[in-house]
Design a protein around this motif. Structure first.
Motif, short mmCIF file in Angstrom:
data_model
loop_
_atom_site.label_atom_id
_atom_site.label_comp_id
_atom_site.label_asym_id
_atom_site.label_seq_id
_atom_site.Cartn_x
_atom_site.Cartn_y
_atom_site.Cartn_z
N ILE A 124 0.87 -1.31 0.49
CA ILE A 124 -0.27 0.51 -0.16
C ILE A 124 0.63 0.99 -0.32
O ILE A 124 2.06 1.33 0.84
CB ILE A 124 -0.80 0.59 1.51
CG1 ILE A 124 -2.14 1.19 0.70
CG2 ILE A 124 0.20 -0.18 2.01
CD1 ILE A 124 -3.31 0.86 2.77
N PRO A 125 0.40 2.39 -0.55
CA PRO A 125 1.38 3.23 -0.50
C PRO A 125 1.39 4.98 0.46
O PRO A 125 0.38 4.11 1.16
CB PRO A 125 0.84 4.16 -1.61
CG PRO A 125 -0.69 4.24 -2.27
CD PRO A 125 -0.54 2.65 -1.37
N ALA A 126 2.59 4.76 0.75
CA ALA A 126 2.39 5.62 2.10
C ALA A 126 1.26 6.70 2.22
O ALA A 126 0.63 7.15 3.02
CB ALA A 126 3.35 6.71 2.20
N LEU A 127 0.29 7.20 1.28
CA LEU A 127 -0.77 7.82 1.03
C LEU A 127 -2.20 7.00 1.05
O LEU A 127 -1.73 6.81 0.39
CB LEU A 127 -0.57 9.04 -0.15
CG LEU A 127 0.12 10.42 0.59
CD1 LEU A 127 0.13 11.30 -0.59
CD2 LEU A 127 -0.94 10.97 1.56
N MET A 128 -2.86 6.86 1.80
CA MET A 128 -3.81 5.42 1.71
C MET A 128 -4.57 6.25 0.50
O MET A 128 -4.70 7.04 -0.14
CB MET A 128 -4.90 6.29 2.98
CG MET A 128 -4.20 5.43 4.36
SD MET A 128 -5.83 5.69 5.39
CE MET A 128 -4.47 5.45 6.83
N PRO A 129 -4.98 5.52 -0.27
CA PRO A 129 -5.24 5.25 -1.56
C PRO A 129 -7.25 5.81 -1.39
O PRO A 129 -7.88 5.12 -2.66
CB PRO A 129 -5.48 3.60 -2.18
CG PRO A 129 -5.62 2.69 -0.69
CD PRO A 129 -4.94 3.99 0.36
N ASN A 130 -7.75 6.66 -0.91
CA ASN A 130 -9.07 6.75 -1.33
C ASN A 130 -9.64 8.16 -2.20
O ASN A 130 -10.28 7.77 -2.43
CB ASN A 130 -9.01 7.51 0.28
CG ASN A 130 -8.49 8.50 0.61
OD1 ASN A 130 -7.80 8.84 0.41
ND2 ASN A 130 -9.11 9.52 1.21
N TYR A 131 -8.21 8.54 -3.02
CA TYR A 131 -8.22 9.31 -3.65
C TYR A 131 -7.70 8.45 -5.32
O TYR A 131 -7.10 8.08 -5.42
CB TYR A 131 -7.94 10.33 -3.47
CG TYR A 131 -8.37 10.84 -2.53
CD1 TYR A 131 -8.82 11.36 -2.58
CD2 TYR A 131 -6.99 11.40 -1.64
CE1 TYR A 131 -9.56 12.93 -1.21
CE2 TYR A 131 -7.62 12.09 -0.30
CZ TYR A 131 -8.96 12.94 -0.39
OH TYR A 131 -9.31 13.52 0.70
#
Length: 400
Positions: A2-9
C-alpha cells in the motif's frame, strides 16, 4: 504494498509546481487552464498577490493561538461578514463538512432552548451533498457514500428536490429545520427554482422551523452574488460556508441570525483550529477583494458570457454534449458519453475540470477569470470532443 498515502483518491498522474491566475504549471513544464479551481476553492486564482501577502505577513507574526484567547483577525472577518450579509454572528471552523455539522447542531440547539426538545430531525433533499463525516453522509443520503460505514446517523429525512408538492408531507412534529443547497453541485449543477426556495421559507415560517442553506460551494461570489440565496430573495436563518472563503487556505464558517447564534454558548461547541489568525487573515484578503466595487459585477458578466459560450459548445459538439447548466461561474455540461472520458480528453487539451453526478462535467474557474479565458476553455472543450469522436470512429473502423 500500500502507498504511504491512503488510496482513497483516484488521482490523475499530474503534479503542479506553480500557479498564476487561472493557470497551473505541471512538473513537466506544461501549462493548464484551471477550470476546476481545486473544486471551486481557489476563488482568487493562484498566487494572488494580495492573498499571498496576507498569509505571509500573518505567518511571520502568529499563526495559531487557539480559541482560549481573543483572535482579532477572526473578529474582523466576522464583522465584515455580518456587515455584508443577513447574519448577526459567525462561527469559524475548518471545512465545509464541519460548517454543515455546526449548522445542524445550531438548529437543534436552538429548538431545544426554545422549548422544543422533540424537534431534532433535519429535512434534506434527494441529490444533496453535505460532506463526508458520518453525520453528513447521512444528511447527503447517497448510499454510495454510506456503504461500509455502519448504520446511518439518525435524524435526517429526505424529500424530492425542487418539488413543493411533497415538501409539507415530509415535515413532521420532530422536524427542527431544513437544509438545502441553492445549487446542487456534486449531483450535477442543479439550481433550485424560485418557487421551491420561496416554498421552503414559507414552510419554515408556517411550522416554526429554521431554514439553513449549504453555501459551501455556491457562496463567496461563485454565482455572481456574494451568496447564492440572494438570487432568490429568500432570507435564511443560517448558512454554511467554506471552499472559496479562504481562497485555498482551509477555512469554513457558520453564519446565523441572533435567534440561533445566541444559544451556542461556552461548552456547547468548539474547534481547535477554527478561526485562527492565519486562516482569518486569508479570509479577510479574499472577502475584501470580492467586495471591491465591480468584482461581483465582473463575475456576473463573465458568467453570462460563459453560459453563451457553453451553449455554443453543445451545438458544436452534439455527439458529446447535449446541454449546459448552472449560474455565474458554477457551470456544468451534460455529457452523452461517460464524463470520465470527457474529463480525460479535456485534460489532454490542457483544460482542468471536475466531474459531477448525472454525467456532468463541472466547470468552476477562479472568479478572476476573463471572458477570453472562458473562450479559450470552450475552444479546448470542442477540441476534446473532436478527439473523442475521432477515437470512436477509429475504433469502429478497426472493428469493421
Amino acid at each position: 504494498m500500500i502507498p504511504a498515502l491512503m488510496p482513497n483518491y483516484k488521482r490523475a498522474d499530474l503534479a503542479f509546481e506553480q500557479g498564476e491566475g487561472v493557470w497551473l504549471t505541471a512538473a513537466d513544464g506544461r501549462r493548464y487552464l484551471d477550470f476546476g479551481a481545486g473544486i471551486a476553492v481557489s476563488s482568487l486564482g493562484h498566487a494572488h498577490p494580495g492573498l499571498v501577502h496576507a498569509i505571509a505577513t500573518q505567518a511571520a507574526k502568529v499563526m495559531h493561538v487557539s480559541n482560549l484567547y481573543r483572535v482579532p483577525q477572526a473578529e474582523a472577518l466576522a464583522s465584515l461578514l455580518v456587515n455584508n450579509t443577513f447574519a448577526d454572528s459567525v462561527l469559524f471552523c475548518n471545512s465545509g463538512a464541519e460548517a454543515n455539522e455546526g449548522m445542524v447542531k445550531l438548529i437543534r440547539r436552538a429548538q431545544f432552548k426554545l422549548g422544543h426538545p422533540e424537534r431534532t430531525r433535519i429535512l434534506c433533499f434527494d441529490g444533496a451533498f453535505h460532506g463526508r463525516t458520518l453525520a453528513m453522509i447521512s444528511a447527503t443520503g447517497n448510499p454510495a457514500y454510506q456503504e461500509g460505514f455502519g448504520p446511518v446517523v439518525e435524524g435526517f429525512d429526505h424529500a424530492p428536490f425542487n418539488n413543493t408538492n411533497t415538501l409539507r408531507a415530509a415535515i413532521t412534529p420532530e422536524t427542527a429545520g431544513i437544509i438545502v443547497e441553492p445549487v446542487q453541485g456534486e449531483s450535477g449543477i442543479k439550481p433550485a427554482t424560485q418557487e421551491f426556495m420561496q416554498g421552503l421559507r414559507a414552510a419554515c415560517d408556517e411550522h416554526g422551523l429554521f431554514l439553513g442553506f449549504d453555501e459551501v460551494q455556491t457562496g463567496v461570489g461563485r454565482t455572481g452574488k456574494l451568496f447564492a440565496h440572494e438570487w432568490y430573495g429568500v432570507k435564511p436563518d443560517v448558512i454554511s460556508v467554506a471552499k472559496g472563503i479562504g481562497g485555498g487556505f482551509p477555512l469554513g464558517a457558520v453564519l446565523a441570525t441572533e435567534e440561533l447564534a445566541q444559544f451556542l454558548t461556552p461548552g456547547t461547541h468548539g474547534t481547535t483550529y477554527g478561526g485562527n489568525p492565519l486562516a482569518c487573515a486569508a479570509g479577510m484578503a479574499v472577502l475584501e477583494e470580492i467586495l471591491k466595487p465591480g468584482f461581483l459585477e465582473h463575475v456576473r458578466a463573465v458568467g453570462e458570457a460563459f453560459g453563451a459560450l457553453l451553449d455554443a459548445v453543445t451545438k458544436s459538439a452534439p455527439d458529446v454534449f447535449d446541454s449546459f447548466r448552472g449560474i455565474g461561474l458554477m457551470r456544468g455540461l451534460h455529457c452523452k458519453v461517460p464524463v470520465g472520458e470527457v474529463m480525460a480528453a479535456a485534460t489532454e487539451q490542457g483544460l482542468l475540470s471536475v466531474s459531477a453526478g448525472d454525467n456532468v462535467l463541472r466547470l468552476v474557474p477562479p472568479l478572476i477569470v476573463t471572458e477570453d479565458e472562458c473562450r479559450e476553455a470552450c475552444d479546448r472543450l470542442v477540441r476534446a470532443a473532436d478527439a473523442i469522436c475521432e477515437a470512436k470512429l477509429t475504433t469502429q473502423e478497426k472493428v469493421s
